[in-house]
Design an enzyme around this catalytic site. Structure first.
Site, PDB file in Angstrom:
ATOM      1  CG  HIS A 308      -2.065   0.949   1.131  1.00 35.20           C
ATOM      2  ND1 HIS A 308      -1.944   2.285   1.445  1.00 35.20           N
ATOM      3  CD2 HIS A 308      -3.359   0.766   0.733  1.00 35.20           C
ATOM      4  CE1 HIS A 308      -3.118   2.880   1.262  1.00 35.20           C
ATOM      5  NE2 HIS A 308      -3.984   1.995   0.827  1.00 35.20           N
ATOM      6  CG  ASP A 366      -7.981  -2.745  -2.624  1.00 37.45           C
ATOM      7  OD1 ASP A 366      -9.145  -2.305  -2.566  1.00 37.45           O
ATOM      8  OD2 ASP A 366      -6.982  -2.003  -2.606  1.00 37.45           O
TER       9      ASP A 366
END
Length: 432
Positions: A308, A366
């Protein structure tokens, strides 16, 4: 206490200059460089804003190294475990958790604004049936300003409040209608007797043919998904909303701009990319070969759903969504679901492989949310649209904060020009 200063010195003869160092309630100090150009004629260069604070905010705090996400000071783990989505929405918008009376009033207003103008329904027929839901969502959300132009005075607090309620209330309806239009099924109108999430699932999966009763386990799973995605500080789509809003654009146009930004594969489209990746891998026995390709710099294979931009630790949202994923699959008797087993096997390999551990490529939200969406019956094309539904409340809060910020100015990034320097015009007859 003396003001903290940072001194910038130059090697080209420009005199040194001091800048104030600002301290927030949490997180690193910030060097205020607003006076840099005026005093030196120079700009900073920071592509992607990796080291730039674009605003002062009180809404969401992230510590990527520690894996911390807080809305208005409350850890995301506590909110996802104990709150409804509208309770969290109230917190994000107002700064405090609501009392029972405040929550009931808030829920009541949202519930009674869930219907959209009947003429807006005709707007859908202008799109192709196979249009991507995010393209439809961009258009319909932007069009709201043409239907609700009585509340677009951005400098009036009451108008901003009305627009906020309209957006939060109508986004589930618009999102569900987008899905129904894609599938060719009739639109399902909202029911005031249902909760926010019950209503969304009813409008998504209900039909006039038979009564639809949302499963409580699935409703709770959707509540958590919406809470986890409600806000995430100054990401690409939120920054887009703020930048659009800084020009004085109406709130519906700004949220539409946020939807467009969220559509990108590197942002809201990442969970869609995770499902596509898992589908390409196909089976757990193919994981070693896939991992080998990911490590090969000459290959273009990417490990989607890991790592991320902000989190350099395990994404705190990923732990919650992983638990939720187990609950959903157990409730639907999908414990042996091939896709989920493949996801767990891939996670195990990546977490134990030195290549990924060294680079701190941990699973992010996700990675699991796509699997949960699929288990809930939401098609891949709708994943990012549901994300936009959740993020709307954060966008609105950030937009409203920007409008009322005395330091707010129209966004105007500078550039490092690297094109051709000034040259003389050459008439056509003299050009080679």
């Amino acid at each position: 206490m003396a003001e903290k200063l940072a001194t910038l010195s130059f090697s080209d003869g420009t005199p040194s200059i001091d800048f104030p160092v600002l301290t927030g309630s949490e997180g690193p100090d910030v060097i205020d460089v607003r006076a840099l150009y005026g005093k030196t004629g120079k700009f900073t260069y920071d592509p992607g804003f990796m080291s730039t604070a674009s605003c002062r905010s009180r809404i969401t705090y992230i510590d990527g190294d520690q894996g911390i996400l807080q809305y208005r000071g409350y850890p995301i783990e506590h909110l996802a475990e104990h709150c409804s989505f509208l309770e969290v929405a109230y917190l994000i918008l107002n700064g405090e958790l609501p009392s029972q009376r405040q929550l009931e009033a808030f829920v009541g207003i949202v519930t009674h604004h869930t219907m959209v103008h009947e003429q807006l329904i005709r707007f859908y027929s202008g799109f192709r049936r196979d249009a991507h839901p995010m393209g439809v969502l961009c258009g319909v959300v932007g069009a709201l300003s043409a239907f609700y132009h009585d509340s677009i005075n951005i400098y009036d607090a009451r108008s901003r409040e009305i627009s906020a309620f309209r957006l939060i209330a109508k986004m589930p309806t618009i999102t569900a209608m987008t899905y129904k239009y894609n599938t060719g099924q009739p639109f399902m109108y909202p029911k005031n007797a249902l909760s926010y999430v019950d209503n969304f699932l009813y409008m998504m999966f209900g039909t006039p043919c038979e009564e639809y009763k949302p499963n409580p386990v699935l409703v709770r799973a959707m509540e958590r998904i919406l809470i986890l995605h409600a806000d995430h500080e100054q990401n690409a789509s939120t920054s887009t909303v703020r930048l659009a809003g800084s020009s004085g654009a109406n709130p519906f146009a700004c949220i539409s701009a946020g939807v467009a930004s969220l559509w990108g594969q590197a942002h809201g489209g990442a969970n869609e990319a995770v499902l596509k990746m898992l589908g390409e891998i196909g089976d757990a026995q193919n994981i070693p070969g896939f991992i080998k390709k990911v490590k090969d710099k000459q290959d273009h294979a990417m490990l989607m759903g890991f790592g991320h931009r902000v989190y350099k630790n395990y994404d705190p949202r990923a732990k919650i969504i992983q638990k939720t994923c187990h609950e959903v699959l157990e409730e639907l008797d999908l414990k042996d679901d091939k896709l989920f087993k493949l996801a767990l096997a891939l996670e195990k390999v990546a977490l134990e492989d030195e290549y990924f551990v060294k680079r701190k490529l941990y699973p992010n939200v996700d990675f699991y949310s796509g699997v949960v969406y699929k288990a809930l019956g939401i098609p891949v094309s709708m994943f990012t649209a549901v994300f936009a539904l959740a993020r709307t409340v954060g966008w609105i809060a950030q937009w409203n904060e920007m409008i009322t910020d005395p330091d707010q100015k129209i966004g105007r990034p500078r550039q490092l020009f690297a094109g051709t320097a000034r040259r003389e015009f050459v008439p056509m007859g003299k050009r080679k």
